[in-house]
Write a protein that holds these residues in place. Structure first.
Motif, PDB file in Angstrom:
ATOM      1  N   ARG A   1       1.387  -1.515  -0.439  1.00 37.98           N
ATOM      2  CA  ARG A   1       0.545   0.332   0.026  1.00 37.98           C
ATOM      3  C   ARG A   1       0.595   1.351  -0.440  1.00 37.98           C
ATOM      4  O   ARG A   1       1.961   1.110   0.979  1.00 37.98           O
ATOM      5  N   TYR A   2       0.281   2.431  -0.956  1.00 33.24           N
ATOM      6  CA  TYR A   2       1.757   3.404  -0.585  1.00 33.24           C
ATOM      7  C   TYR A   2       1.089   3.937   0.163  1.00 33.24           C
ATOM      8  O   TYR A   2      -0.220   3.619   0.721  1.00 33.24           O
ATOM      9  N   PRO A   3       1.657   5.437   0.544  1.00 31.21           N
ATOM     10  CA  PRO A   3       1.637   6.257   1.546  1.00 31.21           C
ATOM     11  C   PRO A   3       0.206   6.968   1.195  1.00 31.21           C
ATOM     12  O   PRO A   3      -0.190   7.060   0.195  1.00 31.21           O
ATOM     13  N   LEU A   4      -0.472   7.545   2.694  1.00 35.09           N
ATOM     14  CA  LEU A   4      -1.564   8.013   2.068  1.00 35.09           C
ATOM     15  C   LEU A   4      -2.076   9.386   2.432  1.00 35.09           C
ATOM     16  O   LEU A   4      -1.942   9.443   4.389  1.00 35.09           O
ATOM     17  N   PHE A   5      -2.489  10.192   2.082  1.00 35.65           N
ATOM     18  CA  PHE A   5      -2.747  10.792   2.472  1.00 35.65           C
ATOM     19  C   PHE A   5      -4.609  11.165   3.241  1.00 35.65           C
ATOM     20  O   PHE A   5      -5.108  10.179   2.792  1.00 35.65           O
ATOM     21  N   GLU A   6      -4.868  12.256   4.081  1.00 33.72           N
ATOM     22  CA  GLU A   6      -5.908  11.737   4.360  1.00 33.72           C
ATOM     23  C   GLU A   6      -7.380  11.520   3.476  1.00 33.72           C
ATOM     24  O   GLU A   6      -7.811  11.146   4.097  1.00 33.72           O
ATOM     25  N   ASN A   7      -7.515  12.293   2.019  1.00 32.79           N
ATOM     26  CA  ASN A   7      -8.079  11.869   1.799  1.00 32.79           C
ATOM     27  C   ASN A   7      -8.277  11.168   0.881  1.00 32.79           C
ATOM     28  O   ASN A   7      -8.843  10.868  -0.590  1.00 32.79           O
ATOM     29  N   CYS A   8      -6.890  10.211   0.795  1.00 32.65           N
ATOM     30  CA  CYS A   8      -6.667   9.353   0.034  1.00 32.65           C
ATOM     31  C   CYS A   8      -8.043   8.008  -0.022  1.00 32.65           C
ATOM     32  O   CYS A   8      -7.490   8.074   1.275  1.00 32.65           O
ATOM     33  N   ASP A   9      -8.252   7.354  -0.921  1.00 29.23           N
ATOM     34  CA  ASP A   9      -8.365   6.135  -0.469  1.00 29.23           C
ATOM     35  C   ASP A   9      -7.725   4.648  -0.802  1.00 29.23           C
ATOM     36  O   ASP A   9      -7.025   4.905  -1.259  1.00 29.23           O
ATOM     37  N   GLU A  10      -7.867   4.464   0.562  1.00 28.73           N
ATOM     38  CA  GLU A  10      -6.824   2.970   1.348  1.00 28.73           C
ATOM     39  C   GLU A  10      -6.901   1.956   0.505  1.00 28.73           C
ATOM     40  O   GLU A  10      -6.253   1.108   0.250  1.00 28.73           O
ATOM     41  N   MET A  11      -7.843   1.482  -0.848  1.00 23.09           N
ATOM     42  CA  MET A  11      -8.516   0.876  -1.192  1.00 23.09           C
ATOM     43  C   MET A  11      -8.390   1.125  -2.715  1.00 23.09           C
ATOM     44  O   MET A  11      -7.797   0.055  -3.085  1.00 23.09           O
ATOM     45  N   GLU A  12      -7.606   1.881  -3.082  1.00 25.72           N
ATOM     46  CA  GLU A  12      -7.723   2.516  -4.253  1.00 25.72           C
ATOM     47  C   GLU A  12      -5.373   1.592  -4.256  1.00 25.72           C
ATOM     48  O   GLU A  12      -4.503   2.098  -3.457  1.00 25.72           O
ATOM     49  N   PRO A  13      -5.423   0.748  -5.329  1.00 31.68           N
ATOM     50  CA  PRO A  13      -4.580   0.591  -5.185  1.00 31.68           C
ATOM     51  C   PRO A  13      -3.036   1.140  -6.199  1.00 31.68           C
ATOM     52  O   PRO A  13      -2.181   0.261  -5.827  1.00 31.68           O
ATOM     53  N   THR A  14      -3.467   1.748  -6.922  1.00 36.72           N
ATOM     54  CA  THR A  14      -2.315   2.783  -7.508  1.00 36.72           C
ATOM     55  C   THR A  14      -1.560   4.025  -6.568  1.00 36.72           C
ATOM     56  O   THR A  14      -2.300   4.859  -5.948  1.00 36.72           O
ATOM     57  N   PRO A  15      -0.442   4.386  -6.566  1.00 36.36           N
ATOM     58  CA  PRO A  15       0.057   5.686  -6.001  1.00 36.36           C
ATOM     59  C   PRO A  15      -0.748   7.308  -6.580  1.00 36.36           C
ATOM     60  O   PRO A  15      -0.286   7.986  -6.151  1.00 36.36           O
ATOM     61  N   ASP A  16      -1.343   7.337  -7.961  1.00 33.81           N
ATOM     62  CA  ASP A  16      -2.313   8.189  -8.370  1.00 33.81           C
ATOM     63  C   ASP A  16      -2.855   9.408  -7.053  1.00 33.81           C
ATOM     64  O   ASP A  16      -2.730  10.096  -7.406  1.00 33.81           O
ATOM     65  N   CYS A  17      -3.079   8.566  -6.031  1.00 28.22           N
ATOM     66  CA  CYS A  17      -3.799   9.575  -5.120  1.00 28.22           C
ATOM     67  C   CYS A  17      -3.149  10.456  -4.094  1.00 28.22           C
ATOM     68  O   CYS A  17      -2.411  11.904  -4.250  1.00 28.22           O
ATOM     69  N   PHE A  18      -2.412   9.526  -4.132  1.00 29.58           N
ATOM     70  CA  PHE A  18      -0.649  10.179  -3.377  1.00 29.58           C
ATOM     71  C   PHE A  18       0.453  11.076  -3.717  1.00 29.58           C
ATOM     72  O   PHE A  18       0.550  11.818  -3.244  1.00 29.58           O
ATOM     73  N   TYR A  19       1.292  11.312  -5.115  1.00 28.40           N
ATOM     74  CA  TYR A  19       1.144  11.449  -6.029  1.00 28.40           C
ATOM     75  C   TYR A  19       0.690  13.045  -6.821  1.00 28.40           C
ATOM     76  O   TYR A  19       0.528  13.991  -6.323  1.00 28.40           O
ATOM     77  N   ARG A  20      -0.560  13.185  -6.683  1.00 32.01           N
ATOM     78  CA  ARG A  20      -2.058  14.242  -6.984  1.00 32.01           C
ATOM     79  C   ARG A  20      -1.149  14.709  -6.112  1.00 32.01           C
ATOM     80  O   ARG A  20      -1.499  15.686  -5.765  1.00 32.01           O
ATOM     81  N   GLU A  21      -1.716  14.561  -5.061  1.00 24.26           N
ATOM     82  CA  GLU A  21      -1.972  15.188  -3.021  1.00 24.26           C
ATOM     83  C   GLU A  21      -0.461  15.875  -2.810  1.00 24.26           C
ATOM     84  O   GLU A  21      -0.108  16.651  -2.411  1.00 24.26           O
ATOM     85  N   LEU A  22       0.344  15.063  -3.384  1.00 24.68           N
ATOM     86  CA  LEU A  22       2.307  15.276  -3.109  1.00 24.68           C
ATOM     87  C   LEU A  22       2.009  16.941  -3.537  1.00 24.68           C
ATOM     88  O   LEU A  22       2.866  17.616  -3.131  1.00 24.68           O
ATOM     89  N   HIS A  23       1.732  16.889  -4.933  1.00 25.04           N
ATOM     90  CA  HIS A  23       2.447  17.458  -6.071  1.00 25.04           C
ATOM     91  C   HIS A  23       1.648  18.650  -5.496  1.00 25.04           C
ATOM     92  O   HIS A  23       1.957  19.935  -5.574  1.00 25.04           O
ATOM     93  N   LYS A  24       0.222  18.482  -5.338  1.00 26.07           N
ATOM     94  CA  LYS A  24      -0.523  19.621  -4.626  1.00 26.07           C
ATOM     95  C   LYS A  24      -0.188  20.908  -3.865  1.00 26.07           C
ATOM     96  O   LYS A  24       0.524  21.638  -2.933  1.00 26.07           O
ATOM     97  N   LEU A  25       0.371  19.725  -2.543  1.00 23.41           N
ATOM     98  CA  LEU A  25       1.144  20.093  -1.493  1.00 23.41           C
ATOM     99  C   LEU A  25       2.654  20.872  -2.490  1.00 23.41           C
ATOM    100  O   LEU A  25       2.643  21.554  -1.637  1.00 23.41           O
ATOM    101  N   VAL A  26       3.028  19.577  -2.692  1.00 25.07           N
ATOM    102  CA  VAL A  26       4.272  20.940  -2.958  1.00 25.07           C
ATOM    103  C   VAL A  26       4.264  22.356  -3.913  1.00 25.07           C
ATOM    104  O   VAL A  26       4.856  23.670  -3.530  1.00 25.07           O
ATOM    105  N   ALA A  27       3.455  22.746  -4.985  1.00 27.77           N
ATOM    106  CA  ALA A  27       3.203  23.595  -5.508  1.00 27.77           C
ATOM    107  C   ALA A  27       2.435  24.653  -4.877  1.00 27.77           C
ATOM    108  O   ALA A  27       2.637  25.809  -4.927  1.00 27.77           O
ATOM    109  N   LEU A  28       1.849  23.978  -3.423  1.00 25.57           N
ATOM    110  CA  LEU A  28       1.168  25.347  -2.664  1.00 25.57           C
ATOM    111  C   LEU A  28       2.751  25.952  -2.204  1.00 25.57           C
ATOM    112  O   LEU A  28       2.257  27.215  -1.831  1.00 25.57           O
ATOM    113  N   ARG A  29       3.506  25.398  -1.523  1.00 24.18           N
ATOM    114  CA  ARG A  29       4.095  25.474  -1.130  1.00 24.18           C
ATOM    115  C   ARG A  29       5.436  26.393  -1.497  1.00 24.18           C
ATOM    116  O   ARG A  29       6.394  27.596  -0.975  1.00 24.18           O
TER     117      ARG A  29
END
Length: 146
Positions: A32-60
């Protein structure tokens, strides 16, 4: 009571079975990939993790990168680690274009990306593990003043 195998033979057989089981574990892929709070634990791909990580870094980095006066679109690659305790942290600048001041850019990233946040760590065989990811960051030039 008498056993057909000696204690040493039983121990060797157990060790051999453990070695065989361990060799079948894929240590390169997490379950299981790392999970941000709003990511679905059952999602088998890292898509949500990367999407949220990109948003966080872009904001910073939203306003900060303009200080480097990028004349054209550019990209850099940063190494980001999620520790086994879930701490998300910037490690280093992995790649940048030839004409960038590596130390200055790395220093800015360290400052702006510390601290990041805490998320659910990656899981491998039901155990939280540290994982490191390469994060491409696209940079657009600063808007021109009229």
């Amino acid at each position: 009571m008498v056993s057909c195998k000696s204690d040493k033979e039983i121990e060797q057989a157990a060790q051999q079975q453990a070695d065989q089981d361990f060799s079948q574990i894929d240590l390169e892929r997490v379950n299981r990939y790392p999970l941000f709070e709003n990511c679905d634990e059952m999602e088998p791909t890292p898509d949500c993790f990367y999407r949220e990580l990109h948003k966080l870094v872009a904001l910073r980095l939203k306003d900060e990168v303009y200080d480097f006066k990028f004349a054209s679109r550019d990209s850099i690659i940063a190494s980001i680690t999620v520790t086994a305790t879930g701490q998300l942290k910037y490690d280093s600048l992995v790649n940048t274009s030839q004409n960038r001041d590596y130390k200055e850019l790395d220093s800015m990233l360290r400052e702006k990306l510390y601290p990041l946040c805490k998320i659910e760590p990656a899981i491998l065989q039901d155990v939280p593990v540290s994982t490191t990811y390469l994060l491409p960051i696209k940079i657009s030039p600063a808007p021109q003043a009229d």
